[in-house]
Design an enzyme around this catalytic site. Structure first.
Site, PDB file in Angstrom:
ATOM      1  N   HIS A   1       0.857  -1.181   0.000  1.00  0.00           N
ATOM      2  CA  HIS A   1       0.000   0.000   0.000  1.00  0.00           C
ATOM      3  C   HIS A   1       0.895   1.233   0.000  1.00  0.00           C
ATOM      4  O   HIS A   1       2.124   1.133   0.040  1.00  0.00           O
ATOM      5  CB  HIS A   1      -0.940  -0.003   1.202  1.00  0.00           C
ATOM      6  CG  HIS A   1      -2.068  -0.978   1.075  1.00  0.00           C
ATOM      7  ND1 HIS A   1      -3.068  -0.839   0.131  1.00  0.00           N
ATOM      8  CD2 HIS A   1      -2.355  -2.127   1.752  1.00  0.00           C
ATOM      9  CE1 HIS A   1      -3.932  -1.841   0.236  1.00  0.00           C
ATOM     10  NE2 HIS A   1      -3.513  -2.641   1.208  1.00  0.00           N
TER      11      HIS A   1
ATOM     12  N   ASP B   1      -0.131   6.956  -3.580  1.00  0.00           N
ATOM     13  CA  ASP B   1      -1.304   6.691  -4.404  1.00  0.00           C
ATOM     14  C   ASP B   1      -1.620   7.838  -5.362  1.00  0.00           C
ATOM     15  O   ASP B   1      -1.896   7.610  -6.545  1.00  0.00           O
ATOM     16  CB  ASP B   1      -2.533   6.461  -3.513  1.00  0.00           C
ATOM     17  CG  ASP B   1      -2.591   5.047  -2.958  1.00  0.00           C
ATOM     18  OD1 ASP B   1      -1.774   4.211  -3.371  1.00  0.00           O
ATOM     19  OD2 ASP B   1      -3.455   4.782  -2.103  1.00  0.00           O
TER      20      ASP B   1
END
Length: 375
Positions: A136, A166
């Site tokens: 992540h 992200d």
């Protein structure tokens, strides 16, 4: 349609993290984006709804249509290939090799559409020893060396939500890569693969820091530099009411303006750049700021070059004088949307709207996207 990307068509395989964000950016700027949801999981939109999201609250889904396709069915796979052949852009965020196993890898799609831009968004990239690892944002930012520089001195590294990996290093960089490759394809007639890795993108964000490090102006010890909370004149301070004041008075003239408006005698304060005295200077600034409320300080520093202002909540930022004047956020029903950016003088971006509530009919989209359908 509106926006500088009007006329660009993009097919997106449903995914998480940077993939929907990239889709939103392209759609905001006028691209016609269709996401392919898989029926087994009922697609990304249904997954969002399971977690409490609705079309109204699915902000990153704004402007993006969807179709439901079983990618394990040869007919479904062929329909996606047909969509890609009618588009300029194809985006997927699977681990390396997954799209190939589905029969939707770049070799197959570029054979069907030689000018296609095939964008691949992953954490570690398409090659390298960590390419197939799960992860992540926190993992990618850690691997890039960035996370180790975030946080205060003597404290653990502080994850920056998931903004750096992200969105900044992943989705935003993907949008730039896609637009660049589309420009190239329109000139040359040749498409290509755009390999977007969030670890790569996070590393790229540190370009200036590496110049400072090489010049001996930036320490690898976090929380000791001018921009990472090390300097007392570039930090946040608690106010009398519990709110916070953000101070960024780096330059000498801005710093002089800042301290002159604190309303206290600063004659015996340490020099701004006397690092040995920074702890004392921080305490003095903190004591001065703690004497008034956040909003009182906002009035004191409004319209000045002190580089100081209140730390606002999202709602406060939207309703602030500057936020309203710029349209920093838009309220769509009860949901706050960040406004599309940047601003364009001739081809303005789309206004935010709720995400489409239901998938579109695949046959209808294919019919609309036929080469002769543009007139």
């Amino acid at each position: 349609m509106t926006g500088p990307l009007d006329g660009v068509r993009a097919v997106v395989l449903a995914g998480m993290g940077p993939v929907p964000y990239t889709s939103m950016l392209l759609a905001d700027l006028g691209a016609e984006v269709v996401r392919v949801d898989r029926p087994a999981a009922r697609g990304a939109r249904a997954l969002a709804q399971v977690s409490g999201m609705t079309p109204e609250t699915d902000v990153v889904g704004r402007g993006v249509d969807s179709v439901v396709v079983d990618l394990k069915d040869p007919a479904g796979r062929d329909s996606v290939i047909a969509l890609a052949a009618a588009a300029e852009v194809f985006i997927e965020g699977y681990r390396p090799g997954v799209a190939e196993r589905l029969g939707l890898g770049p070799d197959r799609l570029l054979a069907a559409a030689p000018a296609l831009v095939y964008a691949r968004l992953t954490g570690f990239g398409q090659d390298g020893p960590r390419a197939r690892e799960a992860g992540h944002d926190i993992n990618y930012v850690a691997a890039s060396g960035v996370l180790g520089h975030l946080g205060r001195a003597g404290e653990a590294p502080l994850p920056p939500i998931n903004l750096l990996g992200d969105y900044a290093g992943g989705g935003m960089l993907a949008a730039l890569g896609i637009v660049s490759a589309v420009l190239s394809a329109r000139t040359t007639g040749e498409g290509q693969v755009v390999d977007v890795a969030m670890a790569d993108g996070a590393a790229l964000l540190t370009a200036k820091l590496h110049g400072l490090r090489a010049a001996g102006l930036y320490s690898d010890e976090r929380g000791t530099n001018f921009l990472d909370s090390g300097a007392p004149f570039y930090d946040t301070y608690r106010c009398a009411d519990g709110g916070y004041l953000a101070v960024g008075a780096l330059e000498a003239d801005f710093y002089a303006e800042f301290v002159s408006r604190l309303g206290v005698d600063t004659a015996d304060w340490p020099a701004q750049n006397d690092r040995a005295q920074w702890p004392r200077l921080r305490a003095l600034i903190g004591e001065a700021v703690a004497a008034r409320s956040r909003d009182e300080w906002a009035e004191v520093f409004a319209g000045t070059d002190a580089c100081a202002g209140p730390v606002l909540t999202f709602d406060e930022a939207a309703d602030s004088e500057h936020g309203r004047a710029r349209g920093l956020y838009r309220r769509v029903g009860e949901v706050l949307h960040p406004a599309p950016a940047p601003r364009f003088s001739r081809t303005p971006a789309r206004e935010p709207a709720p995400s489409p509530a239901a998938p579109r009919d695949l046959a209808a989209v294919l019919d609309e996207w036929r080469p002769d359908s543009r007139g």
